[in-house]
Design an enzyme around this catalytic site. Structure first.
Site, PDB file in Angstrom:
ATOM      1  N   TYR A  42       0.833  -1.192   0.000  1.00 65.22           N
ATOM      2  CA  TYR A  42       0.000   0.000   0.000  1.00 65.22           C
ATOM      3  C   TYR A  42       0.876   1.253   0.000  1.00 65.22           C
ATOM      4  O   TYR A  42       2.099   1.184   0.085  1.00 65.22           O
ATOM      5  CB  TYR A  42      -0.943  -0.017   1.205  1.00 65.22           C
ATOM      6  CG  TYR A  42      -1.966  -1.124   1.127  1.00 65.22           C
ATOM      7  CD1 TYR A  42      -3.130  -0.989   0.371  1.00 65.22           C
ATOM      8  CD2 TYR A  42      -1.751  -2.336   1.791  1.00 65.22           C
ATOM      9  CE1 TYR A  42      -4.062  -2.006   0.298  1.00 65.22           C
ATOM     10  CE2 TYR A  42      -2.683  -3.365   1.712  1.00 65.22           C
ATOM     11  CZ  TYR A  42      -3.833  -3.191   0.967  1.00 65.22           C
ATOM     12  OH  TYR A  42      -4.753  -4.201   0.886  1.00 65.22           O
ATOM     13  N   GLY A 189      -7.130 -13.864  12.414  1.00 64.31           N
ATOM     14  CA  GLY A 189      -8.379 -13.370  11.867  1.00 64.31           C
ATOM     15  C   GLY A 189      -9.201 -14.459  11.238  1.00 64.31           C
ATOM     16  O   GLY A 189     -10.343 -14.721  11.623  1.00 64.31           O
ATOM     17  N   ARG A 190      -8.602 -15.132  10.262  1.00 63.20           N
ATOM     18  CA  ARG A 190      -9.342 -16.125   9.491  1.00 63.20           C
ATOM     19  C   ARG A 190      -9.777 -17.335  10.317  1.00 63.20           C
ATOM     20  O   ARG A 190     -10.777 -17.966  10.020  1.00 63.20           O
ATOM     21  CB  ARG A 190      -8.522 -16.554   8.266  1.00 63.20           C
ATOM     22  CG  ARG A 190      -8.588 -15.520   7.160  1.00 63.20           C
ATOM     23  CD  ARG A 190      -7.512 -15.713   6.106  1.00 63.20           C
ATOM     24  NE  ARG A 190      -7.740 -14.820   4.982  1.00 63.20           N
ATOM     25  CZ  ARG A 190      -7.497 -13.525   4.985  1.00 63.20           C
ATOM     26  NH1 ARG A 190      -7.020 -12.943   6.074  1.00 63.20           N
ATOM     27  NH2 ARG A 190      -7.732 -12.790   3.913  1.00 63.20           N
TER      28      ARG A 190
END
Length: 201
Positions: A42, A189-190
């Site tokens: 990013y 998270g997953r």
């Protein structure tokens, strides 16, 4: 082909102010922590990377210059949130591309942010590509990819806690990594998307 234009100082200031605004909104909404994404691919990450940052002003060149915008941004966010409000930083452990930053650079970046008391947790992510979201399919179960970078930072005795993410799925192994002092935290998270009761189990 088209080349991205170099961001102006005015645009950089606008980005900093937008992060401050988002931080204020987060606090008003009742969040207990703010996470800032400096990892893989990013805009903010591109400042850290010698592969993508070719600036010739005070925001390019040396490692300290490449970190300047992020230091300024974190300073603004920390001032907006207050000294005791926790800030978590996402950062890639290295760049797996020619001319990218190394794991030694990663450690130096983390020490810069830590010595300035700008971050409370450093969440360690992988580089873009196959390992961005490491799982048991593409890394060793007993040695997830980013545990190595957590161990490097633990050797530096930072004030910030370190939290590798990716490939951590076995709770018994996670408890062992924590007990052995190889990391302070593990980010997940997953696993919770796959099984909302993972934490209870």
């Amino acid at each position: 082909g088209n080349h991205p234009k170099e961001i102006t100082l005015e645009e950089m200031e606008d980005i900093k102010q937008k992060f401050v605004q988002a931080s204020n909104w987060s606090i008003e909404a009742g969040f207990d922590l703010i996470e800032v994404h400096f990892a893989h691919g990013y805009l903010l990450h591109s400042f850290l990377s010698p592969h993508s940052n070719h600036r010739t002003d005070e925001y390019g060149g040396s490692l300290e210059n490449r970190a300047r915008l992020l230091m300024e941004l974190l300073t603004s966010v920390k001032q907006a949130c207050g000294k005791d409000f926790p800030i978590e930083l996402q950062l890639s452990g290295y760049e797996n591309i020619p001319g990218g930053y190394t794991q030694e650079d990663f450690v130096r970046y983390c020490k810069l942010f830590d010595e300035a008391e700008l971050v409370d947790i450093i969440q360690i992510r992988a580089w873009s590509g196959d390992m961005t979201h490491a799982s048991s399919y593409n890394c060793k179960k007993d040695y997830p990819t980013n545990l190595h970078f957590a161990e490097l930072l633990k050797q530096e005795r930072l004030h910030a806690l370190v939290a590798p993410v990716g490939g951590f799925q076995d709770p018994d192994l996670i408890e062992r990594f924590l007990a052995e002092g190889r990391t302070d935290l593990v980010a997940m998270g997953r696993a919770f998307i796959c099984d909302p009761d993972y934490g209870k189990k």
